[in-house]
Design an enzyme around this catalytic site. Sequence first.
Site, PDB file in Angstrom:
ATOM      1  N   TYR A 201      37.478  57.347  39.667  1.00  0.00           N
ATOM      2  CA  TYR A 201      38.396  57.581  40.776  1.00  0.00           C
ATOM      3  C   TYR A 201      39.717  56.822  40.646  1.00  0.00           C
ATOM      4  CZ  TYR A 201      34.205  59.414  43.044  1.00  0.00           C
ATOM      5  OH  TYR A 201      33.076  60.131  43.349  1.00  0.00           O
TER       6      TYR A 201
ATOM      7  N   ARG B 238      32.528  35.989  24.350  1.00  0.00           N
ATOM      8  CA  ARG B 238      32.443  36.579  25.688  1.00  0.00           C
ATOM      9  C   ARG B 238      33.077  35.735  26.786  1.00  0.00           C
ATOM     10  NH1 ARG B 238      26.298  38.380  26.555  1.00  0.00           N
ATOM     11  NH2 ARG B 238      27.185  39.065  28.541  1.00  0.00           N
TER      12      ARG B 238
ATOM     13  N   HIS C 212      34.655  47.123  21.879  1.00  0.00           N
ATOM     14  CA  HIS C 212      33.803  46.202  22.635  1.00  0.00           C
ATOM     15  C   HIS C 212      32.395  46.769  22.752  1.00  0.00           C
ATOM     16  CE1 HIS C 212      33.440  42.647  25.117  1.00  0.00           C
ATOM     17  NE2 HIS C 212      32.833  43.342  26.063  1.00  0.00           N
TER      18      HIS C 212
END
Length: 824
Positions: free
Chosen positions: A130, A41, A87
């Site tokens: 968006y 990570r 992931h």
Amino acid sequence: MTRAKNPPAEEPIVERIEDVDVATEMQGSFLEYAYSVIYSRALPDARDGLKPVQRRILFGMNEMGLRPDRGHVKSSRVVGEVMGKYHPHGDTAIYDTLVRMAQAFTLRVPLVDGHGNFGSLDDGPAASRYTEARLTAAAIAMNDGLDEDVVDFVPNYDNQFMQPAVLPAAYPNLLVNGASGIAVGMATNMAPHNLIEVVAAARHLIAHPDATLDDLMEFVPAPDLPSGGTIVGLAGIRDAYATGRGSFKTRAKVSIESITARKTGLVVTELPYLVGPEKVIEKIKDGVNSKKISGISDVTDLTDRMNGLRLVIGIKTGFSPDAVLEQLYRLTPLEDSFNINNVALVNGGPQTLGLRELLQVYVEHRISVVTRRSQYRLARRQERLHLVEGLLIAILDIDEVIQVIRSSDDTAAARTRLMEVFDLSLVQTDYILELQLRRLTKFSRIELEAERDKLRAEIHELETLLASRHRIEALVSDELAEIAEKYGTPRRTLLTDARPIATGAAAKRAAAILELADVPCRVFLSVTGRIARVDLAATENGAPTITVPTRRSKHDAILSTLETSTRSEIGAVTNLGRLIRFTPVDVPMLPPTSVQLGAGVRIGDYLSLPNRDEKVLAIVSLDSDRSIALGTKQGVVKRVATGAYPNKPEFEVIGLKAGDEVVGAVQGDEGDELVFVASDAQLLHFPAANVRPQGCPAGGMAGVKLTAGAHAIHFTSLPADRLEQTVVVTIAASNETLLGVDTGSAKVSEFSEFPGKGRATGGVRAQRFLKGEDALHLAWVGPSPALAVGADGTARQLPDSGAKRDASGQPLEAHVAAIGTRIE
């Protein structure tokens, strides 16, 4: 009615309890968690410079075909694809990483081409539904070669898909884009660098494996931050390049500019890395409110998408912009520190790496990529050559091949007989059996022979390449040079060895010199409306002096002169009867050895006069015990009482009647002589003592008696001890001609020729009109010699002095727009 069967007896539950040492269990669990965070990570791989989530996003987008030459897709679609296949974490972490890779102010070479609101340094991005995204060309270079077995692939979290363990990385992404992350017990914070410089260092290391750190720093002198700015001091950078740990300071790019003609400001166009303008504004406001920062009047953020960052910090009058800037560097994020901690994964474990080690790991990775790519290409070409050679054998004896196939009982028998008759391999035989009849032309044979020759040449080239590590290194170097030429950009961050910011006691001493020194100066206002100042240096006898120009230049005719100091408050009197306060500290300064008012600023712009018809007639001192004398167009005279000025930035010094305006304003003593000149060529002068001083709102008293249709065109006050050196200049013309067309006639007379009269009388004639002349267009009374200028400020010639007071004038060669005195 049937009875229910007895339910089977439940089996007894066997309890299994194991005694576990809590300390051992906690230690093991913590180590597993720490390793997961470090490896999976938080830390980037030193080879491609990517964390697992970044690598999976780039690989997933590459698999989706989101190339630069194709349209954008919804970011939420990318997030869902990556989360579902590669992931196994939350969508927020994936989208945040996607956004960071699209921000040009975060990465030196962005990897994602974002469309929509991807945030700023002060605001977060829009939601993933968006925004849209696709890969950049640089990201394609990071993925280039994945289909040629250049890196190892590993299973995803549920063993359904394969993903690369590392990307091929055509350029040193870890150094170019940097990295940041917090793991368990360790963290990484790496600065971005310039792609061209990093590639040059990598190529030098390939050519010179024994290169020292100093050799590499000739190519990579310091980080190159996406936001630009300036790096102050390089000692900490060398420590970071040597040991992997160090720090450096970055400053904003700031210039001192004139915001308006009267106001100076600091204009910020580049900020330190990851510092936003709102953060800077907040710190400045906090510092001003807490009295820690002084000298700042306002802060305006003019940043936009077209012009980029522009933060304007207004400086109060009387403060040194350089000193204020030094104060801001010390107390705000305009100067910021960056701590380098080069921790990355090498062979699966975290290591702290210097510049040389980072380059070495990357170079070895690229050598491995190029080697595996060459091996893959060699194998594919050998396989193809094997098929082409078999196909050529079949075509050369195609009739016998057909006969063998037709005489065979089935495909297996045909395959066996072809292998025995023509000495073919199984792969070649299967290829021949699948051969299409249209390939059996003469042209196909020529094509196959050409392909065979080409394959043999390529195989030879690849074998030669793989046989020499030196050739592989040269190829890696050449490919890096191509990448740098294609994606490299000039350095943005400047490097400087500027002195560090003062702290502690030194900082307190520095705060005392923020304000500019109050030094003697002389302020000049030209007849063309330009204002400038000259700071006066003391001579050996203590008298301030300036050098008077020997040759006239534009705008050098003086309307008003004032001896003052740079921090004193003075006033500008306008034709509308207003007085505007200001200090000359921001007035353009001229050298005492070359006073040319053409280098000054227009006083209307400097004072930001709202009315274009408003003109400044004089500059006066507000601390003087001398009163201001004013004369108006309608013949009114007034002396303003000293000490009666309101404590306002601007105020009226005379109450004007409708249609009236001030034609002259002079600061003088009670023993002076007040002078009016009217348009009908009448001149009146009388003692200033005949005019009682009044307060600012008063409207004055009768000064000169005007005939019908006449008006005052000039007013001044003359010191009693300088009347002998005073001249009267009058210029007559016709009212029926356009201004500037008729040059008119001028006369210069001694002031002593004009007898004094009482206040509110008509005076005496100052000039006899020639044929066609009916009024005075211009008049001036002042010390000899008088200087005349045109509308553009250029010098004009006047007649010699000595004419009788009521004589007619001499024709002028050019139009005269204004008259003044010389610089003294």
